[in-house]
Design an enzyme around this catalytic site. Structure first.
Site, PDB file in Angstrom:
ATOM      1  N   HIS A 187       0.823  -1.220   0.000  1.00  0.00           N
ATOM      2  CA  HIS A 187       0.000   0.000   0.000  1.00  0.00           C
ATOM      3  C   HIS A 187       0.857   1.270   0.000  1.00  0.00           C
ATOM      4  O   HIS A 187       0.305   2.370   0.094  1.00  0.00           O
ATOM      5  CB  HIS A 187      -0.927   0.042   1.220  1.00  0.00           C
ATOM      6  CG  HIS A 187      -1.873  -1.119   1.312  1.00  0.00           C
ATOM      7  ND1 HIS A 187      -2.695  -1.505   0.276  1.00  0.00           N
ATOM      8  CD2 HIS A 187      -2.117  -1.994   2.331  1.00  0.00           C
ATOM      9  CE1 HIS A 187      -3.410  -2.567   0.658  1.00  0.00           C
ATOM     10  NE2 HIS A 187      -3.068  -2.882   1.882  1.00  0.00           N
TER      11      HIS A 187
HETATM   12 ZN   LIG Z   1      -3.477  -7.377   3.435  1.00  0.00          ZN
END
Ligand SMILES: [Zn+2]
Length: 303
Positions: free
Chosen positions: A121
């Protein structure tokens, strides 16, 4: 024999009580695999941290500097999900170095595993969801720069979409991203990977493995990477605290075996990272993350 990468710093981060990040799982996994003989001390490699200069090959220099100095603003810090501390900086750079080391070992030995990694992320100029710097893209980019490889596939089976990897590589023809993820899960706003495979909630072993079986051989044949970096997140497990899929321990083994074996059959080196996996009791995650190492051990012993 399986070559693996680990550093005690992975579990050495002070966090507030009840913090959601399962900081102890790394040490617990390492200790369990070593006790079972799945990991051997002479095949266990300790990584060196990446330099800030290396990190700026992927991330915005201003973001890298601010994180290193602890001067990110409060909003950026909250998005990261970790309170800032010098150990967080050291751990982050070491874990990124670990994925690079695992990739180097994979190029040498065919298969290698990292007992951390999967910080998918992390975007170019901000971190998110416990991911500061994107170890997957960093390893790929640094090896490409060295001309150790010419095309890398980041194959991401964590339950959450690899949005940071996707955004970082969208204009990069040499790093292909593929994400199999639960559609109705974090991040709310998905990025576009080269190949996205959104999955329905509650998908079980059989349906998951059937999907994998249609996607992976096609992907490897189409892109013909000379390295696969595999995010073997176990938050697809039925008892995971943050995932909505329904794989069993054995389903995880079958998934990891299928991915490693598809690469091995084609002679493509594969470096696997353990990725996400969340439980209140961190020890619950050990059998789930162990499946990757069992699968790697089994494939290497058959060779
Ligand atoms: Zn994850």
């Amino acid at each position: 024999m399986l070559n693996a990468v680990y550093h005690p710093i992975y579990s050495a981060l002070p966090l507030p009580a009840n913090h959601r990040f399962p900081i102890h799982k790394y040490r617990l996994l390492h200790d369990a695999l070593l006790a079972q003989g799945v990991l051997q001390p002479e095949r266990l490699h300790q990584p060196v941290p990446l330099s800030l200069d290396q990190v700026t090959q992927v991330h915005c220099p201003d973001y890298v500097q601010r994180f290193a100095q602890g001067t990110l603003d409060r909003k950026a810090q909250r998005r990261l999900g970790f309170p800032w501390s010098p150990p967080l900086v050291a751990r982050t750079l070491t874990a990124c170095g670990g994925t690079l080391r695992a990739a180097e070992l994979a190029l040498e030995h065919g298969i290698a595993c990292h007992l951390s990694g999967g910080y998918h992320h992390a975007h170019r100029d901000f971190g998110s969801g416990f991911c500061v710097f994107n170890d997957l893209v960093l390893a790929a980019r640094l090896l490409l720069q060295r001309q150790a490889v010419s095309r890398v596939l980041i194959f991401d089976c964590d339950v959450h979409q690899g949005d940071g990897s996707a955004a970082l590589c969208q204009d990069d023809p040499d790093i292909i991203t593929c994400s199999l993820h639960c559609e109705r899960n974090f991040p709310a706003r998905k990025a576009r990977s080269h190949v996205d495979v959104p999955l329905e909630n509650d998908l079980d072993d059989a349906a998951y493995l059937a999907t994998l079986d249609t996607v992976l051989p096609w992907l490897l044949n189409l892109y013909q990477p000379d390295l696969v970096i595999y995010d073997a997140g176990v938050d697809v497990h039925q008892d995971d605290a943050l995932g909505y899929l329904s794989l069993s321990d054995h389903g995880l083994y079958q998934r990891d075996h299928a991915v490693l074996s598809a690469c091995q059959q084609r002679g493509i080196p594969v470096a696997a990272v353990i990725g996400g996996g969340y439980a209140k009791d961190h020890a619950d995650l050990v059998p789930r993350h162990s499946q990757l190492f069992f699968a790697a051990r089994d494939l290497l012993s058959q060779r």
